[in-house]
Write an enzyme that holds these catalytic residues in place. Sequence first.
Site, PDB file in Angstrom:
ATOM      1  N   TYR A 235       1.240  -1.691  -0.212  1.00  0.00           N
ATOM      2  CA  TYR A 235      -0.043  -0.303  -0.071  1.00  0.00           C
ATOM      3  C   TYR A 235       0.992   1.085  -0.032  1.00  0.00           C
ATOM      4  O   TYR A 235       1.378   1.473   0.095  1.00  0.00           O
ATOM      5  CB  TYR A 235      -0.808   0.188   1.697  1.00  0.00           C
ATOM      6  CG  TYR A 235      -1.936  -1.112   1.284  1.00  0.00           C
ATOM      7  CD1 TYR A 235      -2.516  -1.544   0.492  1.00  0.00           C
ATOM      8  CD2 TYR A 235      -2.473  -1.452   2.425  1.00  0.00           C
ATOM      9  CE1 TYR A 235      -3.306  -3.168   0.214  1.00  0.00           C
ATOM     10  CE2 TYR A 235      -3.218  -2.413   3.116  1.00  0.00           C
ATOM     11  CZ  TYR A 235      -3.271  -2.862   1.725  1.00  0.00           C
ATOM     12  OH  TYR A 235      -4.726  -4.291   1.656  1.00  0.00           O
TER      13      TYR A 235
ATOM     14  N   SER B 170     -13.029  -5.080   1.456  1.00  0.00           N
ATOM     15  CA  SER B 170     -14.409  -4.654   0.659  1.00  0.00           C
ATOM     16  C   SER B 170     -15.654  -4.547   1.076  1.00  0.00           C
ATOM     17  O   SER B 170     -15.936  -4.812   0.347  1.00  0.00           O
ATOM     18  CB  SER B 170     -13.943  -4.983  -0.374  1.00  0.00           C
ATOM     19  OG  SER B 170     -12.242  -5.062  -0.573  1.00  0.00           O
TER      20      SER B 170
ATOM     21  N   LEU C  71     -17.533  -2.850   1.078  1.00  0.00           N
ATOM     22  CA  LEU C  71     -18.796  -2.226   0.906  1.00  0.00           C
ATOM     23  C   LEU C  71     -18.318  -2.375  -0.239  1.00  0.00           C
ATOM     24  O   LEU C  71     -19.157  -1.309  -1.149  1.00  0.00           O
ATOM     25  CB  LEU C  71     -18.501  -0.419   1.750  1.00  0.00           C
ATOM     26  CG  LEU C  71     -19.334  -0.163   2.222  1.00  0.00           C
ATOM     27  CD1 LEU C  71     -19.123   0.838   2.705  1.00  0.00           C
ATOM     28  CD2 LEU C  71     -20.556  -0.829   2.927  1.00  0.00           C
TER      29      LEU C  71
ATOM     30  N   PHE D 249     -15.858  -1.629  -2.653  1.00  0.00           N
ATOM     31  CA  PHE D 249     -15.249  -0.299  -3.361  1.00  0.00           C
ATOM     32  C   PHE D 249     -15.855   0.217  -2.995  1.00  0.00           C
ATOM     33  O   PHE D 249     -15.762   1.411  -3.605  1.00  0.00           O
ATOM     34  CB  PHE D 249     -14.738  -0.781  -4.450  1.00  0.00           C
ATOM     35  CG  PHE D 249     -13.644  -1.588  -5.160  1.00  0.00           C
ATOM     36  CD1 PHE D 249     -12.855  -2.084  -4.015  1.00  0.00           C
ATOM     37  CD2 PHE D 249     -13.559  -2.168  -6.070  1.00  0.00           C
ATOM     38  CE1 PHE D 249     -11.950  -3.078  -3.975  1.00  0.00           C
ATOM     39  CE2 PHE D 249     -12.661  -3.153  -6.560  1.00  0.00           C
ATOM     40  CZ  PHE D 249     -11.917  -3.334  -5.636  1.00  0.00           C
ATOM     41  N   GLY D 250     -16.933   0.412  -1.994  1.00  0.00           N
ATOM     42  CA  GLY D 250     -17.300   1.938  -1.672  1.00  0.00           C
ATOM     43  C   GLY D 250     -19.266   1.651  -2.646  1.00  0.00           C
ATOM     44  O   GLY D 250     -19.880   2.067  -2.188  1.00  0.00           O
ATOM     45  N   THR D 251     -19.664   0.583  -3.665  1.00  0.00           N
ATOM     46  CA  THR D 251     -20.422   0.431  -4.663  1.00  0.00           C
ATOM     47  C   THR D 251     -22.049   0.206  -3.657  1.00  0.00           C
ATOM     48  O   THR D 251     -22.472   1.833  -3.742  1.00  0.00           O
ATOM     49  CB  THR D 251     -20.611  -0.424  -5.950  1.00  0.00           C
ATOM     50  OG1 THR D 251     -20.440  -1.694  -5.135  1.00  0.00           O
ATOM     51  CG2 THR D 251     -19.735  -0.265  -6.690  1.00  0.00           C
ATOM     52  N   LEU D 252     -21.397  -0.157  -2.609  1.00  0.00           N
ATOM     53  CA  LEU D 252     -22.954  -0.318  -1.782  1.00  0.00           C
ATOM     54  C   LEU D 252     -23.874   0.730  -1.299  1.00  0.00           C
ATOM     55  O   LEU D 252     -24.446   0.868  -0.295  1.00  0.00           O
ATOM     56  CB  LEU D 252     -22.566  -1.449  -0.923  1.00  0.00           C
ATOM     57  CG  LEU D 252     -22.791  -3.141  -1.336  1.00  0.00           C
ATOM     58  CD1 LEU D 252     -21.860  -3.921  -0.610  1.00  0.00           C
ATOM     59  CD2 LEU D 252     -24.017  -3.528  -2.004  1.00  0.00           C
TER      60      LEU D 252
ATOM     61  N   GLY E 212     -24.316   3.252  -2.528  1.00  0.00           N
ATOM     62  CA  GLY E 212     -25.260   3.985  -2.743  1.00  0.00           C
ATOM     63  C   GLY E 212     -24.893   4.946  -4.218  1.00  0.00           C
ATOM     64  O   GLY E 212     -25.345   5.159  -4.812  1.00  0.00           O
TER      65      GLY E 212
HETATM   66  P1  NAP Z   1     -14.480  -1.061   0.939  1.00  0.00           P
HETATM   67  O1  NAP Z   1     -15.075  -1.019   2.792  1.00  0.00           O
HETATM   68  O2  NAP Z   1     -14.949  -2.019   0.243  1.00  0.00           O
HETATM   69  O3  NAP Z   1     -14.144   0.740   0.517  1.00  0.00           O
HETATM   70  C1  NAP Z   1     -13.796   1.269   0.571  1.00  0.00           C
HETATM   71  C2  NAP Z   1     -14.218   2.730  -0.287  1.00  0.00           C
HETATM   72  O4  NAP Z   1     -15.676   3.114  -0.002  1.00  0.00           O
HETATM   73  C3  NAP Z   1     -13.659   4.201   0.932  1.00  0.00           C
HETATM   74  O5  NAP Z   1     -13.011   4.436   0.692  1.00  0.00           O
HETATM   75  C4  NAP Z   1     -14.278   5.333   0.158  1.00  0.00           C
HETATM   76  O6  NAP Z   1     -13.882   5.054  -1.240  1.00  0.00           O
HETATM   77  C5  NAP Z   1     -15.464   4.389  -0.188  1.00  0.00           C
HETATM   78  N1  NAP Z   1     -16.812   4.741   1.130  1.00  0.00           N
HETATM   79  C6  NAP Z   1     -15.953   4.017   2.340  1.00  0.00           C
HETATM   80  N2  NAP Z   1     -17.021   4.336   2.796  1.00  0.00           N
HETATM   81  C7  NAP Z   1     -18.275   5.204   2.497  1.00  0.00           C
HETATM   82  C8  NAP Z   1     -19.506   6.005   3.194  1.00  0.00           C
HETATM   83  N3  NAP Z   1     -20.322   6.083   4.514  1.00  0.00           N
HETATM   84  N4  NAP Z   1     -20.272   6.283   1.749  1.00  0.00           N
HETATM   85  C9  NAP Z   1     -19.509   6.371   0.419  1.00  0.00           C
HETATM   86  N5  NAP Z   1     -18.381   5.584  -0.133  1.00  0.00           N
HETATM   87  C10 NAP Z   1     -17.775   4.982   1.180  1.00  0.00           C
HETATM   88  O7  NAP Z   1     -13.662  -1.503   1.368  1.00  0.00           O
HETATM   89  P2  NAP Z   1     -11.851  -1.683   0.769  1.00  0.00           P
HETATM   90  O8  NAP Z   1     -11.152  -0.364   0.996  1.00  0.00           O
HETATM   91  O9  NAP Z   1     -11.676  -2.055  -0.551  1.00  0.00           O
HETATM   92  O10 NAP Z   1     -10.814  -2.797   2.301  1.00  0.00           O
HETATM   93  C11 NAP Z   1     -10.937  -1.979   3.040  1.00  0.00           C
HETATM   94  C12 NAP Z   1      -9.535  -2.186   4.018  1.00  0.00           C
HETATM   95  O11 NAP Z   1      -9.371  -3.915   3.587  1.00  0.00           O
HETATM   96  C13 NAP Z   1      -8.082  -1.770   3.086  1.00  0.00           C
HETATM   97  O12 NAP Z   1      -7.854  -0.738   3.691  1.00  0.00           O
HETATM   98  C14 NAP Z   1      -7.016  -2.751   3.259  1.00  0.00           C
HETATM   99  O13 NAP Z   1      -6.700  -2.875   4.808  1.00  0.00           O
HETATM  100  C15 NAP Z   1      -8.312  -4.185   3.265  1.00  0.00           C
HETATM  101  N6  NAP Z   1      -8.008  -4.734   1.642  1.00  0.00           N
HETATM  102  C16 NAP Z   1      -7.501  -6.270   1.348  1.00  0.00           C
HETATM  103  C17 NAP Z   1      -7.405  -6.244   0.437  1.00  0.00           C
HETATM  104  C18 NAP Z   1      -6.321  -8.130   0.626  1.00  0.00           C
HETATM  105  O14 NAP Z   1      -6.383  -8.763  -0.773  1.00  0.00           O
HETATM  106  N7  NAP Z   1      -6.179  -8.672   1.647  1.00  0.00           N
HETATM  107  C19 NAP Z   1      -7.980  -5.638  -0.521  1.00  0.00           C
HETATM  108  C20 NAP Z   1      -8.496  -4.333  -0.696  1.00  0.00           C
HETATM  109  C21 NAP Z   1      -8.571  -4.373   0.268  1.00  0.00           C
HETATM  110  P3  NAP Z   1     -14.165   6.664  -2.098  1.00  0.00           P
HETATM  111  O15 NAP Z   1     -14.141   7.958  -1.618  1.00  0.00           O
HETATM  112  O16 NAP Z   1     -12.646   6.915  -2.976  1.00  0.00           O
HETATM  113  O17 NAP Z   1     -15.241   6.515  -2.624  1.00  0.00           O
END
Ligand code: NAP
Length: 347
Positions: free
Chosen positions: A53, A234, A236, A238-241, A243
């Site tokens: 990262y 993930s 959410l 990537f945040g899609t959930l 909405g």
């Molecule tokens: P996620 O919950 O799917 O996406 C988070 C992203 O969604 C945020 O960065 C933000 O992006 C948006 N978001 C979050 N909360 C929101 C809300 N309440 N309303 C609107 N948008 C919102 O999780 P993820 O970032 O993909 O993954 C979380 C963590 O898991 C990572 O930081 C990492 O530590 C770990 N991870 C591990 C792997 C692996 O291969 N082991 C892979 C992925 C992630 P924007 O503001 O840019 O829209």
Amino acid sequence: MQYRKLGTTNIDVSAICLGSMTWGKQNTEAEAFAQIDYALDQGINFIDTAELYAVPPEAKTYGATETIIGNWLKRSGKRDEIVLASKVCGPTDWCPHIRGGKSKPDRTNIFTAIEGSLKRLQTDYIDLYQVHWPDRNTNYFGKLGYEAVDNEASTPIEETLAALNELVTQGKVRHIGISNETPWGTMQYLKLAETYDLPRIASIQNPYNLLNRSFEVGLAEIAHREQVGLLAYSPLAFGTLSGKYVDGALPQGSRLTLFSDRYSRYSNPEGVNATRRYVELAHESGITPAQMALAFVNGKSFVTANIIGATSMKQLKENIGSIDIALSDELLESIEAIHITQPNPCP
Ligand code: NAP
């Protein structure tokens, strides 16, 4: 906050783990510090990072997130209050900036990686050191089904475990975990640890969210019966959930707007359709879509921690707040009804 045991260790981790992969790219160091301070105030004691990262991975930001966390640890003096998880990369032919693109979880690379991580994190130990992805041809990172490939070259899991064992013996690592693993891989780690008296994995970090519940098929039973709980990433999608992308919206500064070429995992037509239905269901239930999606993950018995990610304090507060929400049986049934008609559209 709720706390759950990390595998068979004696460590209690918060059920919400603070993800970090946006720090150093979408978020500045000051923003990351504010996130960590707030999360700790809310009872979070668990932070997840990786040598890879910030994301998207590139030479310029390799290790940047660990550096930020290290600076926070130094400034705060709170190393003892944090359960710190990091990861060593799997094979990196798609990341030429990491050890010349020749990394894999063998002894040489693990030993090189840990020294870099400890230095950036400004600590002499990592609580949970995870193998980020497998070194063999299998189904992970968006691939649902397994296809056999002959003559593959891969690091034997026994070698990976033996190297990690040395780090545990040296006190550089307290516990080990795996990530993006399959049922076969998970059981191999467990079997080899028992056979050769090597460290037992404490956790498995895989994707898990309303659009990808493939973990439930083979791994949830292993997580439960073998006490190798899921660290759900993930949550959410990537945040899609949340909405925010419904009806083709592309909000400024958000992940899919910034990196559309890279992050399409949750944007196929079936996923977009299912997302709309989950978002509508949340609105009808008087709960925010993000909190419904996160509470769904929090409520699963095979989940040790839900690794949330946020790029703003508003998102962070909403996401941590999901721990106080229990979804009603009626709402869970409605979620199942959508899932049955559109199971795992985005594996
Ligand atoms: P996620 O919950 O799917 O996406 C988070 C992203 O969604 C945020 O960065 C933000 O992006 C948006 N978001 C979050 N909360 C929101 C809300 N309440 N309303 C609107 N948008 C919102 O999780 P993820 O970032 O993909 O993954 C979380 C963590 O898991 C990572 O930081 C990492 O530590 C770990 N991870 C591990 C792997 C692996 O291969 N082991 C892979 C992925 C992630 P924007 O503001 O840019 O829209």
